[in-house]
Design a protein around this motif. Structure first.
Motif, PDB file in Angstrom:
ATOM      1  N   THR A  83       3.572   9.109  -1.745  1.00  0.00           N
ATOM      2  CA  THR A  83       3.747   7.935  -0.868  1.00  0.00           C
ATOM      3  C   THR A  83       2.973   8.112   0.431  1.00  0.00           C
ATOM      4  N   ARG A  84       3.028   9.316   0.984  1.00  0.00           N
ATOM      5  CA  ARG A  84       2.306   9.580   2.232  1.00  0.00           C
ATOM      6  C   ARG A  84       0.799   9.465   2.027  1.00  0.00           C
ATOM      7  N   ARG A 138      -0.765   7.603  -0.145  1.00  0.00           N
ATOM      8  CA  ARG A 138      -1.117   6.185  -0.262  1.00  0.00           C
ATOM      9  C   ARG A 138      -1.127   5.506   1.096  1.00  0.00           C
ATOM     10  N   SER A 139      -0.144   5.819   1.920  1.00  0.00           N
ATOM     11  CA  SER A 139      -0.103   5.204   3.254  1.00  0.00           C
ATOM     12  C   SER A 139      -1.300   5.643   4.090  1.00  0.00           C
ATOM     13  N   GLU A 156      -4.328   3.693   2.969  1.00  0.00           N
ATOM     14  CA  GLU A 156      -4.287   2.333   3.512  1.00  0.00           C
ATOM     15  C   GLU A 156      -4.665   2.317   4.991  1.00  0.00           C
ATOM     16  N   GLU A 157      -4.158   3.290   5.753  1.00  0.00           N
ATOM     17  CA  GLU A 157      -4.514   3.359   7.168  1.00  0.00           C
ATOM     18  C   GLU A 157      -6.007   3.628   7.347  1.00  0.00           C
TER      19      GLU A 157
END
Length: 945
Positions: free
Chosen positions: A217-218, A220-221, A224-225
């Protein structure tokens, strides 16, 4: 009476009133300095005192000092009139001349013949003889008392010696008990350690999976950032390039226009200088010049504004460049973090892959072990069938052998009887017969109960399952073989989770047997209880339980029974003997029984029962909620709110309990007897409530004048049913389908909700307990008084904002909210705990519904109930007026709060209404009651779940 001197004659001439007035004027000196014991002999001889008066003066318990005795003596003599006054003055003359002089103002004159006539010699002899006889009688009585005391002292010494021996024996037993408890604790800790290791492994695997999900999850975030940052950087670059181009274009346009305009103006100026104009033309030209100047000024202003915009654009360019550098720096940092997280994820994924491989290996090993076990069971079954077939063949062969032997013996006899006919006797080959074969055969066909494994070592060679003898193994060998295989399988799969299969399930030392248990309780007998566990005591030979190798000392852990009529699954580790019998009695068909071998616990229980230390393995504490009178010998008389220690729920095989009354100060068992079981007590409670409803009273008068509480109304929610009475799928068993449901189980699984017994557990307070008074209004009065004493202090309240209140409420720190509309004052757990750490009794001003909140925080307050009547309310009238409360209000409040006492999950103490007369005496009674409650054990109600 003695002869009077001339001065004395003057006193005798006075009348009675004057004489006593003289003595009353000096009464203080007389009672301070006169000893009555010295005057009474003379007064008795003067006939103004008798023996009873002398005894009353000298030995009455009402007179605690010499002055009181002298005063009473004067009062007695005053009733004798003038004679008593004169006799008293004469006695003062003999024994207290100073007082005589003070009273009369005369010097005492005592002649040698003054004592004549007081008593005759014969009377004196009789008096002395009587006194001697009295003293001799007292001496003989004292000797008899001394002998009786010596005999009593000797008996006490013998009793003390016996008690010393008993004490030594009890100490030895206590030491042995402590040793066994330590051993049990050690084994228990080892089991807990193994469970913790298994739990830690599962938790590690779970946390690894969670870390993997979090990392994904981290990642992927972060991606995105990064994408958003790239878009923002492109947008900033586009904006910066557009601004730069527009600024350059504006500057270029403005410079070209200015140069062209200046050159045009110069040319026009030259032309104008070369021309000559009229006055009108000059005016027009001047006007044009003014307009040109104005337009030039506008151009200058525009140039200035463009230059300012250029400066602003330059500043923005520098700012954008700085932001670009920061963005690039953050991008590099994020890139580095991404690489680090990527490495961590790769390492984590590799560990997860390894864990999955280990899990797959464990699953494969478990499946292989299960396959091996199933194969071994199949082979054992086939071998058992072969054994039975071989047994039949051996029986047939033995019959044939006996027949052949009988024929050979008959031939031998014939040869012996006819030696002459045969001539020389022929040699006959005899078959060698093992003399122990018949014994083995008898063992094989015996139907006696299987003995212990340790008793068959002498027959191991002939009866062993693995022996080389052709004789089939006996039952002892089969039992030993099953136990050995069970222990080997337990060791091999102790660390592997085993799936359930129809025939056998092994988990640590517990094994599950599935069989056809028709009338299962008729096949076995059980002993034990919730304290020791449920053990098989005897097995019916030849029954299904006997064929499944169930033996004495096997502990039943769980029973799972499923049929069309009844379905239930119960764990018997913490059930009473009554509950276990009720559950096993309902088993009548195919069932699954989880058992383990616990010979040490079984032998200890049997030894205790044989030594009459206990009658069963049950041990729990209850709080009685009704009064039960003693109607037969052996029954225990019980009062409401008594604490009992139940030690047997099937006493002497009957549906009744054996209990001991518990000393609240040291938890020791005192008098004991029989009490009804749960369902019987519930019926008594209902009958008692019905009787009280008809009589419209909940209390009955005692001979002492006080009130005795008959019942304590406690109800339970029907939805909170005990798990022992629910099926495996959660459905309830219909009461109509149960056999003897009265002994199945208790603790709220009955169709009634009234609770005759409440299960409790003890708690020994170490620090001073908080104090709650009922009613609260009287508690405020007592708190003000008690807070002035050394070991008491009122609990302070805290003012909290709404945000602080929410935080403290979520953490469970709020105990009670004060009823004040202008402020939000709260009683907190931290304030109570701080006073307890100071060894102070915290005086709480809270409602009774807050007691459960304190119990959840493991704080057990002392509840003092002050019964309030109209008579008592008048004693507190002034104190109530200071609080702004009337007598009618306090009576109504007391009635309402007394009803809430029934819901308190602990014992409380009530003061006797007649033990106090005012506020100070009430404070003293409350202080003594608090000190007494602090010495007791706290009995906390346990939930039936």
């Amino acid at each position: 009476m003695a002869d009077l001197s001339p001065k004395d004659c003057e006193l005798t001439t006075l009348d009675e009133e004057n004489l006593w007035e003289i003595m009353e004027n000096h009464r203080y000196k007389i009672v301070r300095n006169v000893c009555p014991s010295r005057l009474t002999p003379y007064l008795r001889q003067a006939k103004v005192l008798d023996q009873l008066d002398e005894e009353e003066v000298l030995h009455s318990p009402k007179f605690t000092n010499n002055a009181m005795r002298a005063g009473y003596l004067l009062d007695v003599l005053k009733t004798r009139g003038k004679t008593g006054a004169i006799a008293f003055l004469e006695s003062l003359k003999f024994h207290n001349p100073d007082i005589y002089t003070l009273v009369t103002g005369q010097e005492p004159s005592v002649d040698s013949d003054s004592f004549r006539g007081l008593i005759d010699t014969s009377k004196l002899t009789e008096c002395l003889a009587g006194a001697i006889n009295t003293l001799q009688q007292e001496l003989s009585q004292e000797k008899l008392r001394s002998q009786a005391l010596q005999q009593h002292c000797y008996k006490l010494k013998e009793h003390l010696h016996k008690l010393g021996a008993q004490n030594k024996n009890l100490r030895d037993k206590e030491a042995e008990h402590n040793r066994m408890k330590r051993e049990v604790s050690t084994q228990f800790h080892q089991v807990l350690k193994l469970k913790d290791e298994m739990y830690n492994l599962s938790m590690r695997y779970t946390s690894a999976l969670q870390d993997k999900d979090l990392a994904i999850t981290r990642c992927r975030s972060l991606q995105e950032e990064l994408y958003l940052m790239k878009q923002e950087l492109q947008r900033v670059q586009m904006t910066s390039s557009c601004e730069r181009e527009s600024r350059e274009r504006l500057l270029k346009i403005s410079s070209d226009q200015n140069s062209k305009e200046v050159s045009r103006l110069k040319e026009e100026n030259e032309k104008l200088k070369s021309l000559t104009f009229s006055q009108a033309e000059k005016d027009i030209l001047e006007q044009n010049l003014d307009e040109a100047l104005e337009s030039k000024q506008e151009l200058v202003d525009r140039i200035h504004s463009l230059r300012e915009r250029a400066v602003t654009a330059e500043k923005q360019r520098k700012q954008y460049m700085e932001e670009k550098e920061q963005t690039l720096f953050q991008f590099q940092k994020i890139k580095v973090d991404f690489e680090i997280y990527k490495e961590k994820m790769n390492a984590l994924q590799s560990q997860v892959v390894e864990l999955q491989k280990e899990r797959d290996q464990a699953y494969s090993a478990r499946d292989l072990a299960q396959m091996d076990i199933s194969h071994s069971l199949t082979e054992k079954d086939s071998l058992r069938r072969k054994v039975f077939e071989l047994t039949d063949e051996v029986c047939e062969l033995r019959k044939q052998l006996q027949k052949v032997q009988a024929e050979s013996l008959s031939e031998i006899k014939e040869n012996v009887m006819e030696p002459s006919k045969l001539g020389k006797q022929k040699l006959i080959r005899m078959h060698a017969i093992n003399p122990q074969e018949d014994n083995d055969f008898s063992l094989l066909t015996s139907t006696e109960h299987w003995p212990d494994l340790s008793a068959i070592s002498n027959q191991e060679q002939m009866g062993s399952f693995c022996s080389s003898s052709p004789v089939p193994p006996c039952k002892q060998s089969l039992h030993k073989r099953i136990t050995k295989d069970f222990l080997e399988n337990s060791i091999s799969v102790s660390n592997v989770l085993v799936r359930r299969r129809p025939a056998l399930r092994i988990l640590s030392q517990v094994t599950a047997l599935t069989f056809q248990g028709d009338s299962f309780l008729d096949q076995i007998s059980i002993i034990g209880g919730n304290h020791t566990g449920i053990f098989i005591h005897r097995v019916t030979p030849g029954s299904t339980a006997d064929e499944m190798a169930l033996r004495s000392g096997t502990q039943i852990m769980m029973v799972d029974y499923d049929s069309k009529e009844i379905t239930f699954k119960a764990i018997l580790e913490d059930t009473t003997l009554e509950q276990a019998i009720g559950l096993l009695k309902r088993v009548n068909g195919f069932c699954c029984l989880s058992v383990k071998i616990n010979m040490e616990g079984y032998k200890k229980l049997v030894q205790d029962i044989e030594n009459k230390v206990t009658t069963s393995g049950d041990s729990f504490y209850i709080r009685v909620n009704l009064v039960m009178d003693r109607k037969a010998d052996g029954e225990l008389q019980v009062q409401c709110n008594d604490i009992l220690h139940v030690t047997d729920t099937m006493y002497q095989g009957q549906s009744c309990w054996h209990a001991h009354r518990v000393n609240l100060y040291n938890m020791k068992d005192t008098d004991h007897g029989i009490i009804p079981n749960y369902s019987q007590a519930q019926q008594k409670l209902i009958t008692l409530i019905q009787d009280m409803t008809q009589q419209s009273t909940v209390f009955r008068k005692q001979s002492s004048g006080g009130q005795q509480k008959l019942v304590r109304i406690v109800s339970m929610d029907k939805s909170k049913v005990n798990p022992l009475c629910s099926s495996s799928d959660g459905s309830q068993t219909e009461p109509s389908k149960l056999e003897d449901s009265s002994i199945v189980c208790f603790w709220t699984e009955s169709c009634f909700t009234l609770v005759p017994y409440t299960r409790v557990k003890p708690y020994k307070p170490i620090r001073p307990r908080p104090v709650v008074f009922v009613p609260m209004v009287i508690g405020r009065i007592l708190s003000e008084k008690l807070s002035l004493l050394k070991d008491f202090e009122k609990c302070p309240t805290e003012y909290l904002s709404q945000e602080e209140y929410e935080v403290r409420r979520q953490s469970g720190d709020i105990i009670h909210e004060k009823e004040d509309p202008s402020h939000h004052n709260y009683v907190t757990y931290q304030a109570v705990e701080s006073l307890m750490h100071k060894n102070m009794h915290c005086l709480l001003d809270i409602n009774l519904n807050c007691v459960q909140t304190l119990h959840r925080a493991e704080i057990f307050p002392i509840i003092i109930h002050i019964p309030v009547t109209e008579k008592n309310a008048k004693k507190l009238k002034k104190a109530l007026q200071r609080l702004g409360t009337t007598e009618e209000q306090i009576l109504e409040t007391a009635k309402r709060e007394e009803a809430e006492l029934e819901k308190v999950p602990c014992l409380y103490t009530s003061l006797v209404p007649d033990c106090w007369s005012d506020v100070d005496s009430l404070v003293n009674c409350a202080r003594l009651s608090i000190a007494d409650e602090q010495k007791k054990f706290v009995w906390i109600e346990r939930s039936p779940q």
